[in-house]
Design a protein around this motif. Structure first.
Motif, PDB file in Angstrom:
ATOM      1  N   MET A   1       0.838  -1.205   0.000  1.00  0.00           N
ATOM      2  CA  MET A   1       0.000   0.000   0.000  1.00  0.00           C
ATOM      3  C   MET A   1       0.871   1.253   0.000  1.00  0.00           C
ATOM      4  N   LYS A   2       0.427   2.251  -0.735  1.00  0.00           N
ATOM      5  CA  LYS A   2       1.184   3.486  -0.841  1.00  0.00           C
ATOM      6  C   LYS A   2       0.760   4.468   0.244  1.00  0.00           C
ATOM      7  N   THR A   3       1.724   5.010   0.953  1.00  0.00           N
ATOM      8  CA  THR A   3       1.437   5.997   1.988  1.00  0.00           C
ATOM      9  C   THR A   3       1.194   7.357   1.349  1.00  0.00           C
ATOM     10  N   ILE A   4       0.089   7.982   1.730  1.00  0.00           N
ATOM     11  CA  ILE A   4      -0.244   9.316   1.230  1.00  0.00           C
ATOM     12  C   ILE A   4      -0.620  10.210   2.407  1.00  0.00           C
ATOM     13  N   ASP A   5      -0.748  11.497   2.138  1.00  0.00           N
ATOM     14  CA  ASP A   5      -1.059  12.441   3.205  1.00  0.00           C
ATOM     15  C   ASP A   5      -2.519  12.393   3.629  1.00  0.00           C
ATOM     16  N   LEU A   6      -3.445  12.243   2.660  1.00  0.00           N
ATOM     17  CA  LEU A   6      -4.865  12.449   2.970  1.00  0.00           C
ATOM     18  C   LEU A   6      -5.737  11.617   2.051  1.00  0.00           C
ATOM     19  N   LEU A  39     -11.115   7.332  -6.942  1.00  0.00           N
ATOM     20  CA  LEU A  39     -11.438   5.925  -7.121  1.00  0.00           C
ATOM     21  C   LEU A  39     -12.484   5.490  -6.101  1.00  0.00           C
ATOM     22  N   PRO A  40     -13.163   4.342  -6.331  1.00  0.00           N
ATOM     23  CA  PRO A  40     -14.149   3.861  -5.361  1.00  0.00           C
ATOM     24  C   PRO A  40     -13.536   3.706  -3.980  1.00  0.00           C
ATOM     25  N   GLN A  41     -14.341   3.915  -2.951  1.00  0.00           N
ATOM     26  CA  GLN A  41     -13.815   3.905  -1.587  1.00  0.00           C
ATOM     27  C   GLN A  41     -13.164   2.573  -1.225  1.00  0.00           C
ATOM     28  N   SER A  42     -13.777   1.467  -1.610  1.00  0.00           N
ATOM     29  CA  SER A  42     -13.201   0.159  -1.260  1.00  0.00           C
ATOM     30  C   SER A  42     -11.835  -0.027  -1.916  1.00  0.00           C
ATOM     31  N   GLU A  43     -11.714   0.434  -3.144  1.00  0.00           N
ATOM     32  CA  GLU A  43     -10.436   0.334  -3.840  1.00  0.00           C
ATOM     33  C   GLU A  43      -9.397   1.278  -3.228  1.00  0.00           C
TER      34      GLU A  43
END
Length: 441
Positions: A1-6, A39-43
């Motif tokens: 998983m890619k770490t992002i700010d928000l 993108l869709p929330q689940s994705e």
């Protein structure tokens, strides 16, 4: 998983690009101030590991609104002289008050007040035309709002500058000193054809070409303006600007109320933009711009509030609704200026007029995360069959819950961050006492 700010998850997202799209139960991923993905929330939850996660289950996300024309500091003159036609309002009330009171401090304080109002109403970018541009730019940066700062020009002296050359020299110095600020851009801002000479317009055009900046000018606002132009110059204002070489994709024609079909075609042929300010035009009895005809001709029409002295709100939701209703009423066509188009005028079209559409105005990966969230939780918003229709015809700035500029939270749960609202109220009262002491109890 890619770490992002928000990661912002919302019931609906209206990205504006592609046109007409509404995304259900999607998320916006933001990192380093930019939009990474929609993108869709689940994705989204399977793809990203956000440092901050906002779940907005009853909300609609839209691009931050772009106020394509205002005079921010004039918030301190709100309601000073109401119910008057433009010429009398300017010459007998506004210009005298400005002559007495406008200073760098006035502009800084007035712009702070305006920026707070705009941010709280979902505006993330505004196009300003006023004196002391350094003070306006500084106030905008302090508020964390995106601003296109006008390098104003007139042919008469004010407390800010002596003549057109002085205005341009001072404005260019501000631009050179602050050009690296990511939230700032600059426009050339000759006030209007009736206050700017041919020589000064030529200087503006040369400078605009040198620094690749839009030209932002009031034009065809009143019938009196066009009559005076015919008397003094022998042509109507737009024809005069055409003769001087100012018509181009960089021109932002503010108001453009009194246009012929030939003038509309001229604006379209040169790729010009129009900043439509319906509330101000109605309040000053200037008229109603032929927006339906301009849009049909392919003119890029954006929305602006004008200044708080002639509106008297910096409320882009009001402008969207009024623009749509006026277009229908004047044209007699109920389908004229539908809700999606009104929203585009208040976002992407404004960004395009300012040359900022590669960076803001829509929710597209790669663009700055300039985002507005509205909460549809009130019985006055129920039921909701179409969130975009609600945005234009039902909701107001009071429903704005959260705002991000360049990925940074500026409004959270209806509360302005880094802004002392009580201080702003006291500041406005101090200026009111200076400007009109008898009105203060």
């Amino acid at each position: 998983m890619k770490t992002i700010d928000l990661l912002i998850e919302a019931r609906w997202i209206v990205p504006v690009e592609p046109a007409g799209v509404v995304l259900d139960n999607h998320a916006v991923a933001v990192d380093r101030g930019r939009i990474v993905a929609l993108l869709p929330q689940s994705e989204a939850l399977a793809t990203f590991a956000p440092r901050e996660r906002r779940r907005l289950d009853r909300h609609v996300l839209i691009p931050g609104l772009v106020n394509a024309h205002t005079h921010a500091a004039m918030s301190l003159l709100r309601g000073l002289a109401d119910d008057l036609p433009l010429r009398e309002w300017l010459e007998n009330h506004i210009w005298p008050a400005e002559g007495k009171h406008v200073s760098a401090q006035f502009v800084h304080d007035g712009t702070r007040l305006a920026a707070a109002e705009m941010l709280r109403g979902g505006v993330t970018c505004f196009n300003d035309m006023y004196y002391f541009p350094k003070a306006a730019a500084t106030a905008a940066l302090e508020a964390g709002i995106r601003a296109a700062i006008g390098i104003v020009a007139l042919d008469f002296p004010t407390p800010y500058a002596a003549d057109a050359d002085d205005y341009l020299d001072k404005g260019l110095a501000v631009r050179d000193a602050m050009r690296d600020e990511s939230l700032l851009s600059f426009c050339l801002a000759p006030h209007a054809p009736y206050t700017v000479s041919d020589r000064s317009f030529a200087s503006v055009l040369t400078l605009a070409e040198q620094i690749d900046a839009p030209i932002h000018v009031h034009i065809h606002e009143t019938r009196h303006e066009t009559e005076e132009s015919l008397r003094v110059h022998g042509v109507r204002p737009l024809a005069r600007l055409h003769r001087l070489g100012l018509l181009s994709p960089g021109l932002i024609a503010v108001h453009a109320v009194h246009l012929t079909s030939e003038e509309i075609a001229l604006l379209a042929a040169h790729g010009c933009s129009v900043a439509h300010c319906p509330t101000s035009n109605l309040k000053l009895a200037s008229g109603i711009a032929p927006v339906t005809e301009m849009l049909a001709a392919g003119v890029n029409v954006a929305l602006g509030t004008d200044g708080a002295a002639s509106n008297n709100r910096l409320d882009m939701f009001q402008e969207m609704r009024l623009a749509a209703l006026l277009a229908k009423g004047i044209s007699g066509i109920a389908e004229a200026l539908p809700a999606h188009q009104a929203l585009r005028m208040a976002t992407l079209n404004g960004a395009k007029a300012l040359g900022l559409d590669a960076n803001t105005g829509s929710l597209v990966p790669g663009k700055a995360a300039d985002i507005c969230a509205l909460e549809f939780d009130s019985f006055s918003l129920a039921p909701c069959f179409d969130p975009v229709s609600h945005l234009v015809y039902v909701a107001g700035r009071e429903h704005v819950s959260d705002v991000w500029v360049d990925g940074r939270t500026r409004v959270e749960s209806r509360r302005l961050l880094d802004v002392d609202e009580s201080e702003l109220i006291k500041l406005a009262a101090l200026w009111q006492n200076k400007i009109c002491p008898r009105d203060v109890m």
